[in-house]
Enzyme design. Structure first.
Site, short mmCIF file in Angstrom:
data_model
loop_
_atom_site.label_atom_id
_atom_site.label_comp_id
_atom_site.label_asym_id
_atom_site.label_seq_id
_atom_site.Cartn_x
_atom_site.Cartn_y
_atom_site.Cartn_z
N LYS A 159 53.40 60.45 61.44
CA LYS A 159 54.07 59.63 60.39
C LYS A 159 54.73 61.07 59.51
CE LYS A 159 53.99 56.37 56.64
NZ LYS A 159 55.32 55.72 57.02
N1 PMP Z 1 57.17 52.26 61.63
C1 PMP Z 1 57.28 53.05 60.95
C2 PMP Z 1 58.85 53.80 61.23
C3 PMP Z 1 56.86 53.08 59.43
O1 PMP Z 1 57.63 53.87 58.45
C4 PMP Z 1 55.90 52.28 59.14
C5 PMP Z 1 55.46 52.22 57.81
N2 PMP Z 1 54.27 53.32 57.45
C6 PMP Z 1 55.43 51.26 60.16
C7 PMP Z 1 56.12 51.31 61.16
C8 PMP Z 1 54.15 50.64 59.78
O2 PMP Z 1 53.07 51.05 59.66
P1 PMP Z 1 51.77 50.69 58.47
O3 PMP Z 1 51.69 49.39 58.94
O4 PMP Z 1 50.92 51.60 59.12
O5 PMP Z 1 52.42 50.89 57.26
#
Ligand code: PMP
Length: 292
Positions: A159
């Site tokens: 991330k």
């Molecule tokens: N894809 C992207 C590009 C994101 O920014 C997020 C948000 N963090 C997600 C998927 C979903 O991840 P999560 O469910 O862990 O928040």
């Protein structure tokens, strides 16, 4: 605490091990992260005073930092404790929590071996994006011209701040045309995800979702897959081609911020906000509040 700028709020931010006044948490203009994208972060939500899946988020934060060759100068336990204490210090119950790790200003250039690794956490009030009634209308997505990169082109499972460059561009293009968000295909032309959330489809009572081999395997994504299985709904992770969207009956997004958000449109494809989507939306709301 409302203000037009996130820099100008009242509150406490945790920065490099200290609780500091919100407005005093500056970084220098020659910060490596700002010039070369050396930053990773998390997005977490607290419900009724408890951060949902905090430990998993912190594990991902450390894995993201490791992928970018950054050693976090704190333990995962210290970060978890700081997130929890910060909620209390800011008197927040339903909130968003944003930990970030970044390279400082000690070296200026592509090489960054001697840059300090910084850590900060900010929390702010953030009620649900949409009321259940509004969400039940379904969001409208266009299709982005940008594609999610291949795993040997970018650190796709981290991330990492730099990966959001094409997300912001996609989302701006979508919003300029009146859409809520944008669906991104990947480097092979397969359906990938939205700009900050994963995507699911429903057909004939079964769920289909792209295999997360070049984008974030979201924590909400995995949670919702478990909720579906608990309801006896079959979930298949596989490559999904854009042409298949015409045959899907329902579609929804998942993410910490988006939670479970039904979709009404993707480009020229229309979807109904159907029973399976609604069930998972309500199950997710119950789970995060400790009622399931
Ligand atoms: N894809 C992207 C590009 C994101 O920014 C997020 C948000 N963090 C997600 C998927 C979903 O991840 P999560 O469910 O862990 O928040």
């Amino acid at each position: 605490m409302t203000s037009s700028s996130f820099a100008d709020r009242d509150g406490t931010i945790w920065m490099n091990g200290e609780y500091k006044d919100w407005k005093a948490c500056d970084v220098h203009v020659l910060t490596h992260a700002m010039h070369y994208g050396s930053s990773v972060f998390e997005g977490q939500r607290a419900y009724n005073g408890k951060i949902f899946k905090l430990e998993e988020h912190t594990e991902r934060l450390f894995a993201s930092a490791d992928t970018l060759d950054m050693t976090v100068p704190f333990s995962q336990q210290e970060i978890n404790d700081a997130c929890n204490e910060l909620l209390e210090k800011n008197n927040l119950v339903d909130a968003y929590c944003r930990p970030v790790i970044w390279r400082g200003s000690e070296m200026m250039g592509v090489s960054a071996q001697h840059n300090r690794i910084n850590a900060a956490i900010a929390v702010w009030e953030w009620p649900s994006y949409f009321s259940p009634e509004a969400r039940l209308k379904g969001l409208r997505l266009n299709i982005s011209d940008w594609r999610r990169p291949a795993p040997d082109t970018a650190p796709v499972h981290a991330k990492a701040a730099g990966l959001y460059m094409i997300c912001t561009l996609s989302k701006h293009a979508a919003e300029a045309k009146g859409y809520d968000d944008s669906l991104m295909f990947d480097y092979r032309g397969q359906v990938a995800e939205a700009t900050g959330a994963n995507i699911f489809f429903v057909k004939d009572g079964e769920i289909h979702t792209p295999t997360p081999d070049c984008f974030l395997d979201g924590i909400t994504r995995r949670t919702v897959m478990d909720l579906a299985k608990r309801r006896g709904i079959k979930v298949t992770e596989r490559a999904i081609m854009p042409e298949e969207m015409e045959g899907f009956e329902q579609a929804f997004l998942t993410g910490t911020a988006a939670e479970v958000s039904p979709l009404a449109e993707i480009g020229q494809h229309n979807f109904e906000v159907g029973e399976i989507t609604k069930q998972l939306m309500f199950d997710y709301d119950a789970l995060v509040r400790g009622e399931l």
